[in-house]
Scaffold this motif. Structure first.
Motif: not given
Ligand code: GAL
Length: 474
Positions: A52, A153, A197-198, A386, A439-440
């Motif tokens: 990111q 991640h 991560n998640e 986060e 943001e992906w």
């Molecule tokens: C989380 C993710 C982050 C970021 C964040 C905000 O799920 O780990 O990389 O994108 O959400 O959407």
């Protein structure tokens, strides 16, 4: 009289237009919250992820990641953008880490890009990648900032995806080699680690729904990706523990408390199924409780992916669990939705503010999920790894008055404090995120940063929320 009115108008106009006065108003009023209330050992940090922010996606020997590949196909990223340049952290890490220090944070969470270390996923190691993370780590330490490293991640090497990625059981071998290298190269200075991560987010969005890289769909893919990720979660933890002296080993989960639409029992049943999926799927196996099949029977299919003795390989006693929370879900029973038999009530219908991601702002939710997690005997410590919000950030004479974000932080932090005051072992809070970033699948539009990034010039501008933290952390 005339003059008095004139002065009054002038001073209120000055108050409105003078950014310093306007910004000062952020601190006025009964700001009950202060840093001391969290205790002197509470860790304050900012969170980021390699894909990111780093950019330099095809430079210095880095291999392609699944996000480089995915974003090269039209329509996969809403804005057709890519992580190629991102925030150019690869070149600006020194000044960006200095910014972290300037704001008063003493902890920095970043991830290692697997394809920067192993361009082909395994085998040949890219020394430039090792050097880069050594520089990042050393810069942190020189500035008195503690590094917190996430191993995965979401930027899987594309070379591994070409062999199936997370649905290929060989990922256990590939991941093991990658974790060993990271532990051995960086473990002398990095003590705080997060394995994944998640995992629910990357397996469900990437392998079930196909809206994140690598864009695969279907339950069959999903179940094998889940099982292999759950095995890598414990395997990674074990490798870190065995190879890093004094390691503080954790992993992170996306989570959101689930509320029933109303007290009708059928909605409460939908809550249980959602909770099993959203909050318990990866957590419970790590605690030795297995997958939550009882409350979501379709998860029984996970057992088809088992090889001998897998049920005993899922648990690992993590030193901490990273909670990543942004919002809550309200659900109602709906028989037409496969397996979950429930549907999320659209956040905008719930009457609270929503963010640019259309997520409901619901600070109590953070308290509720911290409490829910802390009820598990096996969880030793919770870190909020986060929390944050995307809002539209307009430039106003070179400044960004992101009052909504400031309020978001104040309200969510108050809930962390509430949990802490009740004796829950929550020991740190990391803002998502330091910088506006990629943001992906949403591209660069949603801005989550404390620091505004002009993606054309790479200029950084501290938002009012950054200044609020600076004052708060003083
Ligand atoms: C989380 C993710 C982050 C970021 C964040 C905000 O799920 O780990 O990389 O994108 O959400 O959407």
């Amino acid at each position: 009289m005339q003059r008095r009115i004139w002065i009054k108008q002038l001073s209120s106009a000055a108050l409105y237009y003078n950014p310093i006065v306007k910004y000062a108003s952020l601190f006025s009023g009964d700001d009950a919250l202060n840093k001391k209330m969290f205790g002197k050992d509470f860790a304050w940090g900012v969170s980021t992820a390699a894909a990111q922010i780093e950019g330099a996606a095809t430079e210095y020997g880095k291999g392609k990641s699944i996000w480089d590949e995915f974003s090269s196909h039209k329509g996969k990223i809403k804005t057709d953008e890519s992580p190629e340049k991102a925030c150019d952290f690869y070149h600006s890490y020194k000044t960006d880490i200095a910014l972290i220090k300037q704001l008063g944070f003493t902890n920095f969470r970043f991830s290692i890009s697997w394809p920067r270390i192993f361009p082909d996923g395994y085998g040949y190691m890219n020394q430039n990648g090792i050097d880069f993370y050594n520089n990042v780590i050393d810069t942190c330490l020189e500035l008195g900032i503690t590094p917190w490293v996430t191993l995965y991640h979401w930027d899987l090497p594309q070379a591994l995806q070409n062999k199936g990625g997370w649905i290929n059981r060989e990922i256990l071998l590939w991941f093991s080699e990658y974790v060993h290298i990271c532990a051995n190269k960086f473990g002398d200075r990095v003590k705080n680690w997060m394995v994944l991560n998640e995992p629910l987010a990357f397996t469900s969005l990437g392998y079930l729904l196909g809206i994140h890289a690598p864009g695969m769909k279907g339950f069959k893919h999903f179940f094998s990706a889940v099982h292999h990720a759950a095995l890598c979660q414990s395997l990674g933890g074990q490798i870190l523990r065995n190879n890093v002296e004094d390691a503080n080993v954790g992993t992170t989960f996306s989570c959101a408390p689930i509320y029933a639409y109303n007290e009708n029992n059928k909605h409460n049943e939908a809550v249980k199924r959602y909770d099993a999926f959203v909050n318990r799927l990866f957590l419970e196996p790590s605690l030795g409780l297995g997958y939550p099949i009882h409350d979501l029977p379709v998860l029984k299919h996970l057992e088809k992916c088992y090889k001998s003795n897998d049920e005993n390989k899922l648990a690992f006693d993590f030193d901490f669990i990273g909670i990543q929370n942004y919002t809550r879900y309200v659900v109602r029973d709906n028989i037409f939705i496969p397996y979950l038999h429930g549907l999320q009530v659209p956040p905008k219908k719930l009457g609270n503010d929503t963010t640019d991601m259309k997520w409901e702002v619901y600070p109590d939710g953070l308290y509720k999920i911290v409490k829910q997690f802390s009820a598990y005997k096996g969880i030793k410590k919770i870190m909020i790894t986060e929390n944050g919000a995307a809002f539209h950030d307009g430039l106003d004479n070179g400044l960004i008055h992101d009052n909504q974000r400031v309020n978001y932080f104040k309200e969510y932090l108050a809930q962390v404090l509430k949990a802490k005051n009740e004796g829950i072992n929550v020991d740190g809070y990391f803002v998502w995120s330091l910088l506006d970033n990629f943001e992906w699948a949403e591209g660069y539009r949603p801005r989550f940063g404390l620091v505004y990034v002009d993606f054309n010039t790479q200029q950084r501008i501290l938002k009012d929320s950054a200044l609020w933290f600076k004052d708060f952390l003083k």
